[in-house]
Scaffold this active site. Structure first.
Site, PDB file in Angstrom:
ATOM      1  N   CYS A 151      31.455 -19.576  27.428  1.00 23.64           N
ATOM      2  CA  CYS A 151      30.056 -19.214  27.188  1.00 23.64           C
ATOM      3  C   CYS A 151      29.048 -20.040  28.001  1.00 23.64           C
ATOM      4  CB  CYS A 151      29.756 -19.248  25.693  1.00 23.64           C
ATOM      5  SG  CYS A 151      28.349 -18.182  25.296  1.00 23.64           S
ATOM      6  N   LYS A 203      35.475 -26.638  25.734  1.00 21.51           N
ATOM      7  CA  LYS A 203      34.134 -26.378  26.315  1.00 21.51           C
ATOM      8  C   LYS A 203      33.432 -27.678  26.701  1.00 21.51           C
ATOM      9  CE  LYS A 203      30.055 -23.573  25.072  1.00 21.51           C
ATOM     10  NZ  LYS A 203      29.466 -22.754  23.988  1.00 21.51           N
ATOM     11  N   GLU A 212      34.705 -16.190  22.436  1.00 18.41           N
ATOM     12  CA  GLU A 212      34.618 -17.578  21.955  1.00 18.41           C
ATOM     13  C   GLU A 212      34.762 -17.604  20.420  1.00 18.41           C
ATOM     14  OE1 GLU A 212      30.676 -19.008  22.808  1.00 18.41           O
ATOM     15  OE2 GLU A 212      31.112 -21.084  22.273  1.00 18.41           O
ATOM     16  N   VAL A 258      24.094 -15.602  23.552  1.00 25.69           N
ATOM     17  CA  VAL A 258      22.869 -15.383  22.778  1.00 25.69           C
ATOM     18  C   VAL A 258      21.726 -15.059  23.744  1.00 25.69           C
ATOM     19  CG1 VAL A 258      21.255 -16.478  21.195  1.00 25.69           C
ATOM     20  CG2 VAL A 258      23.687 -16.987  21.004  1.00 25.69           C
TER      21      VAL A 258
HETATM   22  C1  ACM Z   1      27.033 -20.220  23.676  1.00 23.16           C
HETATM   23  O1  ACM Z   1      27.404 -21.104  24.456  1.00 23.16           O
HETATM   24  N1  ACM Z   1      27.809 -19.798  22.700  1.00 23.16           N
HETATM   25  C2  ACM Z   1      25.718 -19.578  23.828  1.00 23.16           C
END
Ligand code: ACM
Length: 260
Positions: A142, A109, A39, A169
Site C-alpha cells: 500500500c 511494510k 493488505e 484510502v
Molecule cells: C495504506 O497504506 N493502507 C493506505
C-alpha cells in the site's frame, strides 16, 4: 504467467466469515499460477485499539497462513497476501508468499500510513525478491507506493513483477503505479480492497500495469471481484528503452549518487 488479483473486503469483526468469503473467491482461481490478495486480508484495517489489532493478528504458523497453504496446494498456485502478523509481542503489517511447499518468504511494510504506527512496528526485513517459476517476484504494501526509491531498488535487484497488496484510502496510487512500471520496466499488480470499514472507505480499482506503463487490467471501485490476466514476465528483463538508451546504464550517478 497467469495471475489473478482477488479484490474483496475482509470483515474486521468476523475472521470466520472472512475465510468463508475468501474460500469462495479462491476456488474461482484454479486456472492461475499466482494469486494476489489485498493488505491485512486476515484482519481488516481500521483497528480501534492496539489490543484489538493484537487479538486479530496471527503468527506465521497460524490459521490464516495454513489456510493459504492449503489453497496453494489445491490450486497448484503461489499466493501472496497481506496479513496482520504477530511475532512475540510485536505486530507487523506484512505480506506473505506461499506455495505448496510452504512459506516462500515474507515482507514487512516499510512505510506505515497515518495511524498504523499505533499498531505496527516498521518493517525490518528489507526488500526481498523471491524466485518463482523462473521469475523474480517482490512485494510492497500500500503506502509504500509513495516512496520511489524502493521501486527502483527492487528493479535494480532484478525484480520482474512487484505484487502490491493494498488498502488504498487516498485516490492517487492507481495513477502513479503505471509510471513506476514504465520507469522501472517491470510489471506491477496492485491488489486493493473495497468497502467501508468504521467510516474509512477503500478505493478498489485494483490494477495490473505492464513495463510500457499501460494499465492492462483494472477492477471496479466497489465490487468484490477477480482480475485474471496472462502476463509475459520475460519482457521485464529487457531494460533497453531504445537502441541507444538503457534504463539503468543511462543514469548519471556522478550527479545524483549522493541522494539522501
Ligand atoms: C495504506 O497504506 N493502507 C493506505
Amino acid at each position: 504467467m497467469k495471475i489473478a488479483i482477488i479484490q474483496f473486503a475482509p470483515l474486521i469483526d468476523n475472521a470466520e466469515a472472512t475465510l468463508n468469503k475468501l474460500e469462495q473467491l479462491l476456488n474461482k482461481c484454479n486456472d492461475s499460477e499466482l494469486i494476489i490478495l489485498p493488505e491485512l486480508a486476515n484482519s481488516g484495517y481500521n483497528f480501534q485499539t492496539k489490543t484489538e489489532a493484537f487479538d486479530l493478528s496471527e503468527n506465521i504458523s497460524g490459521r490464516f497462513i495454513s489456510f493459504l497453504q492449503q489453497f496453494a496446494t489445491k490450486l497448484k498456485a503461489g499466493i501472496i497476501s497481506g496479513f496482520n502478523e504477530r511475532e512475540g509481542d510485536k505486530l507487523y503489517n506484512s505480506a506473505v508468499f506461499v506455495d505448496k511447499s510452504g512459506v516462500i518468504g515474507k515482507y514487512r511494510k516499510l512505510h506505515l500510513f497515518l495511524n498504523e504506527p499505533d499498531f505496527f512496528e516498521k518493517g525490518n526485513l528489507g526488500l526481498p525478491v523471491f524466485e518463482y517459476n523462473g521469475y523474480k517476484i517482490g512485494m510492497l504494501i500500500c503506502f509504500d507506493w509513495m516512496i520511489p526509491e524502493i521501486w527502483r531498488k527492487m528493479a535494480l535487484n532484478g525484480v520482474d513483477l512487484i505484487c502490491h497488496p493494498s488498502n488504498l484510502v487516498l485516490p492517487y496510487a492507481q495513477s502513479v503505479i503505471p509510471a513506476y512500471a514504465i520507469v522501472n520496466h517491470i510489471f506491477i499488480a496492485t491488489a486493493n480492497r473495497v468497502g467501508t470499514e468504521r467510516g474509512v472507505s477503500f478505493s478498489g480499482q485494483s490494477i495490473v500495469a505492464n513495463p510500457q506503463g499501460k494499465v492492462i487490467g483494472r477492477l471496479s471501485p466497489e465490487k468484490e471481484e477477480i482480475l485474471k490476466i496472462d502476463i509475459n514476465l520475460s519482457i521485464s528483463k529487457n531494460k533497453e528503452i531504445t537502441e541507444r538508451n538503457h534504463l539503468f546504464n543511462d543514469r548519471r550517478l556522478d550527479v545524483y549518487n549522493d541522494l539522501k
